[in-house]
Design a protein around this motif. Structure first.
Motif, PDB file in Angstrom:
ATOM      1  N   UNK A 219       0.821  -1.200   0.000  1.00 39.47           N
ATOM      2  CA  UNK A 219       0.000   0.000   0.000  1.00 39.47           C
ATOM      3  C   UNK A 219       0.866   1.266   0.000  1.00 39.47           C
ATOM      4  N   UNK A 220       2.035   1.193   0.599  1.00 42.74           N
ATOM      5  CA  UNK A 220       2.968   2.325   0.584  1.00 42.74           C
ATOM      6  C   UNK A 220       4.108   2.135  -0.413  1.00 42.74           C
ATOM      7  N   UNK A 221       4.540   0.888  -0.618  1.00 47.06           N
ATOM      8  CA  UNK A 221       5.697   0.658  -1.486  1.00 47.06           C
ATOM      9  C   UNK A 221       5.396   0.892  -2.965  1.00 47.06           C
ATOM     10  N   UNK A 222       4.258   0.440  -3.443  1.00 47.88           N
ATOM     11  CA  UNK A 222       3.954   0.583  -4.874  1.00 47.88           C
ATOM     12  C   UNK A 222       3.848   2.054  -5.278  1.00 47.88           C
ATOM     13  N   UNK A 223       3.027   2.868  -4.573  1.00 51.98           N
ATOM     14  CA  UNK A 223       2.988   4.281  -4.968  1.00 51.98           C
ATOM     15  C   UNK A 223       4.308   5.002  -4.687  1.00 51.98           C
ATOM     16  N   UNK A 224       4.981   4.634  -3.595  1.00 51.67           N
ATOM     17  CA  UNK A 224       6.239   5.296  -3.258  1.00 51.67           C
ATOM     18  C   UNK A 224       7.303   5.097  -4.326  1.00 51.67           C
ATOM     19  N   UNK A 225       7.551   3.832  -4.678  1.00 57.12           N
ATOM     20  CA  UNK A 225       8.544   3.550  -5.710  1.00 57.12           C
ATOM     21  C   UNK A 225       8.068   3.999  -7.088  1.00 57.12           C
ATOM     22  N   UNK A 226       6.802   3.742  -7.393  1.00 56.49           N
ATOM     23  CA  UNK A 226       6.280   4.089  -8.720  1.00 56.49           C
ATOM     24  C   UNK A 226       6.294   5.578  -8.989  1.00 56.49           C
ATOM     25  N   UNK A 227       5.726   6.348  -8.079  1.00 53.63           N
ATOM     26  CA  UNK A 227       5.701   7.803  -8.275  1.00 53.63           C
ATOM     27  C   UNK A 227       7.098   8.401  -8.179  1.00 53.63           C
ATOM     28  N   UNK A 228       7.885   7.910  -7.219  1.00 53.99           N
ATOM     29  CA  UNK A 228       9.246   8.424  -7.071  1.00 53.99           C
ATOM     30  C   UNK A 228      10.073   8.197  -8.330  1.00 53.99           C
ATOM     31  N   UNK A 229      10.025   6.981  -8.856  1.00 58.91           N
ATOM     32  CA  UNK A 229      10.789   6.674 -10.078  1.00 58.91           C
ATOM     33  C   UNK A 229      10.273   7.479 -11.265  1.00 58.91           C
TER      34      UNK A 229
ATOM     35  N   UNK B  28      11.978  19.236  -8.106  1.00 56.17           N
ATOM     36  CA  UNK B  28      11.120  18.073  -8.333  1.00 56.17           C
ATOM     37  C   UNK B  28      11.939  16.789  -8.444  1.00 56.17           C
ATOM     38  N   UNK B  29      13.117  16.859  -9.037  1.00 53.25           N
ATOM     39  CA  UNK B  29      13.969  15.687  -9.146  1.00 53.25           C
ATOM     40  C   UNK B  29      14.382  15.214  -7.754  1.00 53.25           C
ATOM     41  N   UNK B  30      14.748  16.153  -6.872  1.00 52.19           N
ATOM     42  CA  UNK B  30      15.106  15.809  -5.496  1.00 52.19           C
ATOM     43  C   UNK B  30      13.896  15.247  -4.754  1.00 52.19           C
ATOM     44  N   UNK B  31      12.722  15.789  -5.013  1.00 53.26           N
ATOM     45  CA  UNK B  31      11.493  15.269  -4.424  1.00 53.26           C
ATOM     46  C   UNK B  31      11.304  13.796  -4.788  1.00 53.26           C
ATOM     47  N   UNK B  32      11.445  13.461  -6.056  1.00 54.15           N
ATOM     48  CA  UNK B  32      11.311  12.073  -6.496  1.00 54.15           C
ATOM     49  C   UNK B  32      12.374  11.180  -5.889  1.00 54.15           C
ATOM     50  N   UNK B  33      13.600  11.673  -5.836  1.00 51.02           N
ATOM     51  CA  UNK B  33      14.688  10.904  -5.246  1.00 51.02           C
ATOM     52  C   UNK B  33      14.413  10.639  -3.771  1.00 51.02           C
ATOM     53  N   UNK B  34      13.934  11.632  -3.063  1.00 49.65           N
ATOM     54  CA  UNK B  34      13.593  11.458  -1.649  1.00 49.65           C
ATOM     55  C   UNK B  34      12.499  10.421  -1.454  1.00 49.65           C
ATOM     56  N   UNK B  35      11.533  10.422  -2.341  1.00 47.85           N
ATOM     57  CA  UNK B  35      10.444   9.453  -2.262  1.00 47.85           C
ATOM     58  C   UNK B  35      10.956   8.031  -2.506  1.00 47.85           C
ATOM     59  N   UNK B  36      11.856   7.874  -3.453  1.00 40.99           N
ATOM     60  CA  UNK B  36      12.440   6.555  -3.725  1.00 40.99           C
ATOM     61  C   UNK B  36      13.272   6.083  -2.530  1.00 40.99           C
TER      62      UNK B  36
ATOM     63  N   UNK C 224      13.036   7.065   0.662  1.00 38.54           N
ATOM     64  CA  UNK C 224      12.145   6.789   1.794  1.00 38.54           C
ATOM     65  C   UNK C 224      11.426   5.454   1.592  1.00 38.54           C
ATOM     66  N   UNK C 225      11.033   5.163   0.365  1.00 33.93           N
ATOM     67  CA  UNK C 225      10.386   3.875   0.080  1.00 33.93           C
ATOM     68  C   UNK C 225      11.370   2.723   0.280  1.00 33.93           C
TER      69      UNK C 225
END
Length: 143
Positions: A73-83, A116-124, A126-127
């Protein structure tokens, strides 16, 4: 050792990204003079990746309180959106470096796309930290 490093890095980047989201939410709030629920939700999702309440449903959630939150529930959106964010804005930065023409100033594009690139990297990251903390024991070695 690697888990400890991943945890420290994951926590630090998550709070940095959350700070970015709060700052951007404040700008949006000033523009619209209204609520920005998408950033409140994004911030709580980010914090759920690094805190206990991302592993067990809080007591105020009806019918689910105290139950384990499914990892995916957290990993799929976290990795998917982050990547996706990293790839999309990474390509934008590549275009910017190559000198593509744009209607926006280069300074604006560098700041916005980098943020935005740093935002995505942070999300990846954190995931990844959440994945390491919540995975089961290895069947081969038991770790």
């Amino acid at each position: 050792m690697a888990t400890s490093l991943a945890r420290r890095t994951g926590h630090g980047l998550t709070y940095a990204v959350l700070g970015w989201a709060v700052a951007y939410g404040g700008v949006r709030l000033a523009w619209a003079v209204g609520e920005t629920p998408e950033f409140r939700q994004f911030g709580s999702d980010l914090l759920a990746l690094v805190h206990r309440w991302g592993e067990v449903w809080p007591g105020w959630v009806p019918l689910l309180a105290g139950r384990t939150i499914p990892r995916l529930l957290l990993l799929v959106p976290g990795f998917g959106l982050g990547a996706g964010i990293v790839a999309y804005f990474g390509m934008g930065l590549v275009q910017l470096v190559s000198g593509s023409a744009s209607e926006f100033s280069d300074t604006f594009l560098w700041v916005a796309m980098s943020a935005y690139w740093v935002l995505g990297l942070g999300l990846v990251v954190a995931s990844g930290d959440y994945h390491l903390r919540t995975r089961g024991a290895c069947a081969a070695c038991g770790r």
